[in-house]
Design a protein around this motif. Structure first.
Motif, PDB file in Angstrom:
ATOM      1  N   ASN A  49       0.840  -1.182   0.000  1.00 14.85           N
ATOM      2  CA  ASN A  49       0.000   0.000   0.000  1.00 14.85           C
ATOM      3  C   ASN A  49       0.883   1.243   0.000  1.00 14.85           C
ATOM      4  O   ASN A  49       1.840   1.339   0.765  1.00 14.85           O
ATOM      5  CB  ASN A  49      -0.906   0.007   1.231  1.00 14.85           C
ATOM      6  N   TRP A  51       1.009   5.204   0.624  1.00 10.66           N
ATOM      7  CA  TRP A  51       0.247   6.178   1.398  1.00 10.66           C
ATOM      8  C   TRP A  51       0.664   7.599   1.039  1.00 10.66           C
ATOM      9  O   TRP A  51       1.814   7.849   0.671  1.00 10.66           O
ATOM     10  CB  TRP A  51       0.427   5.921   2.895  1.00 10.66           C
ATOM     11  N   THR A  58      -3.797   2.524   7.537  1.00  5.50           N
ATOM     12  CA  THR A  58      -5.006   2.081   8.234  1.00  5.50           C
ATOM     13  C   THR A  58      -5.349   0.628   7.920  1.00  5.50           C
ATOM     14  O   THR A  58      -6.359   0.120   8.388  1.00  5.50           O
ATOM     15  CB  THR A  58      -6.207   2.966   7.865  1.00  5.50           C
ATOM     16  N   GLN A  75     -13.806   1.116   6.776  1.00  2.00           N
ATOM     17  CA  GLN A  75     -12.379   1.083   6.464  1.00  2.00           C
ATOM     18  C   GLN A  75     -12.113   1.537   5.034  1.00  2.00           C
ATOM     19  O   GLN A  75     -11.119   2.210   4.759  1.00  2.00           O
ATOM     20  CB  GLN A  75     -11.829  -0.334   6.674  1.00  2.00           C
ATOM     21  N   ARG A  76     -13.011   1.185   4.120  1.00  2.00           N
ATOM     22  CA  ARG A  76     -12.853   1.619   2.729  1.00  2.00           C
ATOM     23  C   ARG A  76     -12.944   3.139   2.634  1.00  2.00           C
ATOM     24  O   ARG A  76     -12.135   3.777   1.946  1.00  2.00           O
ATOM     25  CB  ARG A  76     -13.923   0.977   1.848  1.00  2.00           C
ATOM     26  N   LEU A  79      -9.870   5.127   3.541  1.00  2.00           N
ATOM     27  CA  LEU A  79      -8.739   5.146   2.614  1.00  2.00           C
ATOM     28  C   LEU A  79      -8.762   6.355   1.691  1.00  2.00           C
ATOM     29  O   LEU A  79      -7.734   6.725   1.108  1.00  2.00           O
ATOM     30  CB  LEU A  79      -8.736   3.872   1.758  1.00  2.00           C
ATOM     31  N   ARG A  82      -6.068   9.010   1.464  1.00  2.00           N
ATOM     32  CA  ARG A  82      -4.931   8.568   2.275  1.00  2.00           C
ATOM     33  C   ARG A  82      -4.053   7.553   1.553  1.00  2.00           C
ATOM     34  O   ARG A  82      -2.839   7.548   1.724  1.00  2.00           O
ATOM     35  CB  ARG A  82      -5.429   7.944   3.588  1.00  2.00           C
ATOM     36  N   MET A  83      -4.680   6.659   0.780  1.00  2.00           N
ATOM     37  CA  MET A  83      -3.924   5.616   0.085  1.00  2.00           C
ATOM     38  C   MET A  83      -4.170   5.765  -1.418  1.00  2.00           C
ATOM     39  O   MET A  83      -5.066   5.154  -1.980  1.00  2.00           O
ATOM     40  CB  MET A  83      -4.342   4.223   0.565  1.00  2.00           C
ATOM     41  N   SER A 284     -16.871   2.862  -3.183  1.00  2.00           N
ATOM     42  CA  SER A 284     -16.497   2.012  -2.047  1.00  2.00           C
ATOM     43  C   SER A 284     -17.598   1.081  -1.579  1.00  2.00           C
ATOM     44  O   SER A 284     -17.330   0.134  -0.835  1.00  2.00           O
ATOM     45  CB  SER A 284     -16.042   2.894  -0.873  1.00  2.00           C
TER      46      SER A 284
END
Length: 308
Positions: A49, A51, A58, A75-76, A79, A82-83, A284
């Protein structure tokens, strides 16, 4: 409820003078040390991943420990922003700098206007190893996933240097040493429109993952990037960059394999499959799916393929 889709992601800050130096990497436990002055490294996990900022991870480090179905909707959403992307096993990265347990990299196989050297971001240093020795040929995983003779499962679109061939298998160089892959899993794909669509359909039902471009989850431009990569065509990583790089084509002349772009500014991409349909990884809360071509919010179509 927000509807996160793939866009260009956060703009990277300008690199400082230190970041421009190819700092020496000292890989964490289990990784071989890089030679002094090394300017590149190699991803040594199935998918790393990437970031936007160091220290903001995360998700756990190994995707094989978090099957996509186990990643919650919350959680999706976390992201988003962030990712921005991922890097695949054996992928070469340019080392830009290091901060604590993190390494700042650019990913050359993922062209981006954010950095001329490749898509920028931060990867845990423990997920990186020394660069692989170059070889005259490479093998790209064209099955949804493949298992190395070492037991590691790697993703579609993973590309590794070829060290040799034997009956039914291809020998490749990996960050963990030489290994074999089933020849059928790295069979070259024809560069035809029908084959691009056929490959995209392999991922129907795969859950959306912001920043994802592997068999564990893909966002909209991750899907198109990976499909084209598996067919030997490198396109930019993000939807807006794909839109800028492709050749314009009128919607009435769109053919299978061409890309369709949505939102303003461009933030979503789908692939035309023909008969008024397109394949997309929309948001998502969804999975890769085939739907009718939308005209609402349509920004235009682009092609990376020869006409007709």
């Amino acid at each position: 409820m927000p509807r996160p889709v793939r866009s260009s992601g956060p703009r990277a800050a300008s690199l400082d003078a230190v970041g421009r130096l190819a700092l020496v990497l000292l890989a964490a436990a289990g990784a071989l040390p890089l030679p002094a002055g090394a300017a590149t490294a190699t991803v040594r996990v199935s998918v790393a991943n990437v970031w936007a900022k160091p220290g903001t991870a995360t998700l756990t480090r190994d995707p094989q420990l978090w099957p996509t179905a186990a990643v919650t909707y919350a959680q999706r959403l976390a992201l988003v922003g962030r990712m921005p992307t991922q890097a695949l096993f054996g992928e070469r990265v340019v080392v830009l700098g290091r901060r604590g347990a993190w390494t700042h990299v650019a990913v050359p196989d993922q062209p981006s206007p954010l950095d001329r050297r490749g898509y920028p971001g931060w990867i845990l240093t423990s997920q990186l190893g020394p660069p692989l020795a170059p070889r005259a040929t490479t093998a790209t995983v064209t099955a949804v996933s493949a298992r190395l003779s070492t037991g590691r499962r790697i993703s579609f679109a993973t590309t590794l240097p070829v060290a040799g061939r034997r009956a039914g298998s291809v020998l490749v160089e990996t960050p963990a040493g030489r290994a074999a892959l089933p020849a059928a899993d790295v069979a070259p794909l024809p560069v035809t429109r029908a084959d691009l669509v056929r490959t995209a359909k392999l991922f129907l039902g795969l859950r959306y993952l912001w920043g994802g471009l592997s068999r564990w989850g893909m966002d909209c431009s991750g899907l198109t990037w990976a499909v084209y990569r598996a067919h030997g065509i490198t396109i930019p990583r993000d939807a807006d960059a794909q839109f800028a790089a492709g050749r314009p084509v009128a919607l009435s002349r769109v053919r299978p394999g061409d890309l369709l772009f949505y939102e303003s500014p461009v933030g979503h991409v789908a692939m035309a499959v023909g008969h008024g349909l397109m394949i997309e990884s929309p948001n998502s809360a969804s999975v890769v799916r085939i739907v009718p071509v939308r005209t609402s919010g349509f920004d235009g179509a682009r092609t990376f393929l020869a006409r007709p």
